[in-house]
Scaffold this motif. Structure first.
Motif, mmCIF file in Angstrom:
data_model
loop_
_atom_site.group_PDB
_atom_site.id
_atom_site.type_symbol
_atom_site.label_atom_id
_atom_site.label_comp_id
_atom_site.label_asym_id
_atom_site.label_seq_id
_atom_site.Cartn_x
_atom_site.Cartn_y
_atom_site.Cartn_z
ATOM 1 N N LEU A 118 -37.072 56.930 32.627
ATOM 2 C CA LEU A 118 -37.517 57.415 33.933
ATOM 3 C C LEU A 118 -39.014 57.652 33.996
ATOM 4 C CD1 LEU A 118 -34.792 60.095 34.812
ATOM 5 C CD2 LEU A 118 -34.876 57.702 35.513
ATOM 6 N N GLU A 119 -39.582 58.176 32.898
ATOM 7 C CA GLU A 119 -41.004 58.533 32.872
ATOM 8 C C GLU A 119 -41.558 58.322 31.476
ATOM 9 O OE1 GLU A 119 -41.995 62.550 34.173
ATOM 10 O OE2 GLU A 119 -40.115 62.599 35.304
ATOM 11 N N ALA A 120 -42.876 58.146 31.419
ATOM 12 C CA ALA A 120 -43.577 58.082 30.131
ATOM 13 C C ALA A 120 -45.011 58.532 30.359
ATOM 14 C CB ALA A 120 -43.553 56.668 29.574
ATOM 15 N N ASP A 121 -45.472 59.447 29.513
ATOM 16 C CA ASP A 121 -46.881 59.841 29.540
ATOM 17 C C ASP A 121 -47.361 59.985 28.095
ATOM 18 O OD1 ASP A 121 -46.217 62.456 28.610
ATOM 19 O OD2 ASP A 121 -46.025 63.215 30.637
ATOM 20 N N GLU A 122 -48.554 60.487 27.903
ATOM 21 C CA GLU A 122 -49.144 60.540 26.560
ATOM 22 C C GLU A 122 -48.337 61.374 25.573
ATOM 23 O OE1 GLU A 122 -50.884 60.936 29.399
ATOM 24 O OE2 GLU A 122 -52.056 59.097 29.308
ATOM 25 N N GLU A 123 -47.567 62.354 26.060
ATOM 26 C CA GLU A 123 -46.840 63.257 25.169
ATOM 27 C C GLU A 123 -45.360 62.938 24.988
ATOM 28 O OE1 GLU A 123 -48.689 65.914 27.563
ATOM 29 O OE2 GLU A 123 -50.334 65.168 26.338
ATOM 30 N N LYS A 124 -44.728 62.406 26.046
ATOM 31 C CA LYS A 124 -43.269 62.311 26.010
ATOM 32 C C LYS A 124 -42.736 61.169 26.877
ATOM 33 C CE LYS A 124 -42.737 65.436 29.941
ATOM 34 N NZ LYS A 124 -43.994 64.982 30.479
ATOM 35 N N VAL A 125 -41.438 60.927 26.690
ATOM 36 C CA VAL A 125 -40.698 60.052 27.593
ATOM 37 C C VAL A 125 -39.554 60.878 28.178
ATOM 38 C CG1 VAL A 125 -41.232 57.908 26.372
ATOM 39 C CG2 VAL A 125 -39.139 59.135 25.815
ATOM 40 N N VAL A 126 -39.073 60.475 29.337
ATOM 41 C CA VAL A 126 -37.917 61.118 29.962
ATOM 42 C C VAL A 126 -36.891 60.018 30.206
ATOM 43 C CG1 VAL A 126 -37.054 62.429 31.946
ATOM 44 C CG2 VAL A 126 -39.375 62.852 31.079
ATOM 45 N N ILE A 127 -35.669 60.264 29.710
ATOM 46 C CA ILE A 127 -34.586 59.305 29.934
ATOM 47 C C ILE A 127 -33.459 59.986 30.695
ATOM 48 C CG2 ILE A 127 -35.117 57.846 27.932
ATOM 49 C CD1 ILE A 127 -32.771 59.203 26.452
ATOM 50 N N GLU A 128 -32.685 59.157 31.381
ATOM 51 C CA GLU A 128 -31.514 59.633 32.118
ATOM 52 C C GLU A 128 -30.283 59.149 31.363
ATOM 53 O OE1 GLU A 128 -30.968 59.382 36.678
ATOM 54 O OE2 GLU A 128 -30.011 57.576 35.859
ATOM 55 N N GLN A 129 -29.394 60.104 31.068
ATOM 56 C CA GLN A 129 -28.170 59.772 30.348
ATOM 57 C C GLN A 129 -26.968 60.167 31.194
ATOM 58 O OE1 GLN A 129 -29.154 62.179 26.843
ATOM 59 N NE2 GLN A 129 -29.315 60.286 25.665
ATOM 60 N N THR A 130 -25.966 59.289 31.246
ATOM 61 C CA THR A 130 -24.742 59.569 31.994
ATOM 62 C C THR A 130 -23.567 59.593 31.028
ATOM 63 O OG1 THR A 130 -25.663 58.463 33.930
ATOM 64 C CG2 THR A 130 -23.287 58.825 33.928
ATOM 65 N N THR A 131 -22.777 60.673 31.091
ATOM 66 C CA THR A 131 -21.565 60.757 30.274
ATOM 67 C C THR A 131 -20.378 60.872 31.210
ATOM 68 O OG1 THR A 131 -21.810 63.155 30.105
ATOM 69 C CG2 THR A 131 -22.710 61.859 28.304
ATOM 70 N N GLY A 132 -19.235 60.403 30.764
ATOM 71 C CA GLY A 132 -18.031 60.433 31.598
ATOM 72 C C GLY A 132 -18.047 59.296 32.602
ATOM 73 N N LYS A 133 -16.923 59.172 33.334
ATOM 74 C CA LYS A 133 -16.810 58.080 34.303
ATOM 75 C C LYS A 133 -16.315 58.615 35.649
ATOM 76 C CE LYS A 133 -15.966 54.377 31.045
ATOM 77 N NZ LYS A 133 -16.899 53.325 31.168
ATOM 78 N N ASN A 134 -16.602 57.835 36.669
ATOM 79 C CA ASN A 134 -16.165 58.112 38.048
ATOM 80 C C ASN A 134 -16.523 59.522 38.489
ATOM 81 O OD1 ASN A 134 -15.170 55.483 38.081
ATOM 82 N ND2 ASN A 134 -13.187 56.128 37.284
ATOM 83 N N LYS A 135 -15.510 60.328 38.913
ATOM 84 C CA LYS A 135 -15.788 61.665 39.433
ATOM 85 C C LYS A 135 -16.189 62.648 38.330
ATOM 86 C CE LYS A 135 -12.886 61.315 43.508
ATOM 87 N NZ LYS A 135 -11.775 61.873 44.270
#
Length: 158
Positions: A118-135
């Motif tokens: 999702l994001e990246a800068d000089e210090e860090k990265v940001v990722i999006e993680q999805t667990t589970g399915k459907n509802k």
């Protein structure tokens, strides 16, 4: 010339050629030289690196290397390409270019984290993680400091 001196000279030459041909979105990722004088230059570009750009850069570099007699016997080969999908990301600019893509991050302790970048800068990265399915699906964001990252690779989905 030592290996390090030669790599530094090739890196300088790449930057010179890129500015000369006005390839402003192209950037140097790395240079490798094999003992057989096989020079490999890995480039990337914010808008994607075409084969035509690689050929143009290769021809310009080859001509300068020959004219300056860096290898007087002519015993060298030059390859200019993008790093390839299997190569880990090395530069912040590569991370930024790949925002929105799925990545696999190997941490220094060998734990693997996978998610959408999702994001990246000089210090860090940001990722999006999805667990589970459907509802029952739960989406979280996770910040990972660059100092904790051993390597990051793009996950190719088919």
């Amino acid at each position: 010339m030592t290996q390090d001196t030669t790599i530094a000279a090739i890196e300088k030459l790449v930057l010179q050629v890129l500015s000369h041909i006005e390839a402003t979105d192209v950037f140097l990722v790395s240079v490798k030289i094999k003992p057989t004088n096989n020079i490999k230059v890995f480039l990337d570009a914010d808008s994607g690196l075409s084969i035509e750009k690689c050929v143009k850069i290769n021809r310009a570099m080859y001509k300068i290397i020959e004219e300056n007699a860096w290898y007087p016997d002519g015993n060298f080969s030059l390859e200019v390409s993008s790093p390839g999908a299997e190569e880990p990301l090395k530069l912040l600019r590569q991370y930024k270019k790949n925002i929105g893509r799925k990545v696999e991050i190997t941490l220094n302790d060998e734990v693997k984290e996978e998610g959408k970048l999702l994001e990246a800068d000089e210090e860090k990265v940001v990722i999006e993680q999805t667990t589970g399915k459907n509802k029952k699906a739960v989406t979280l964001t996770k910040e990972i400091a660059f100092s904790d990252i051993k390597q990051t690779k793009i996950v190719i989905a088919f």
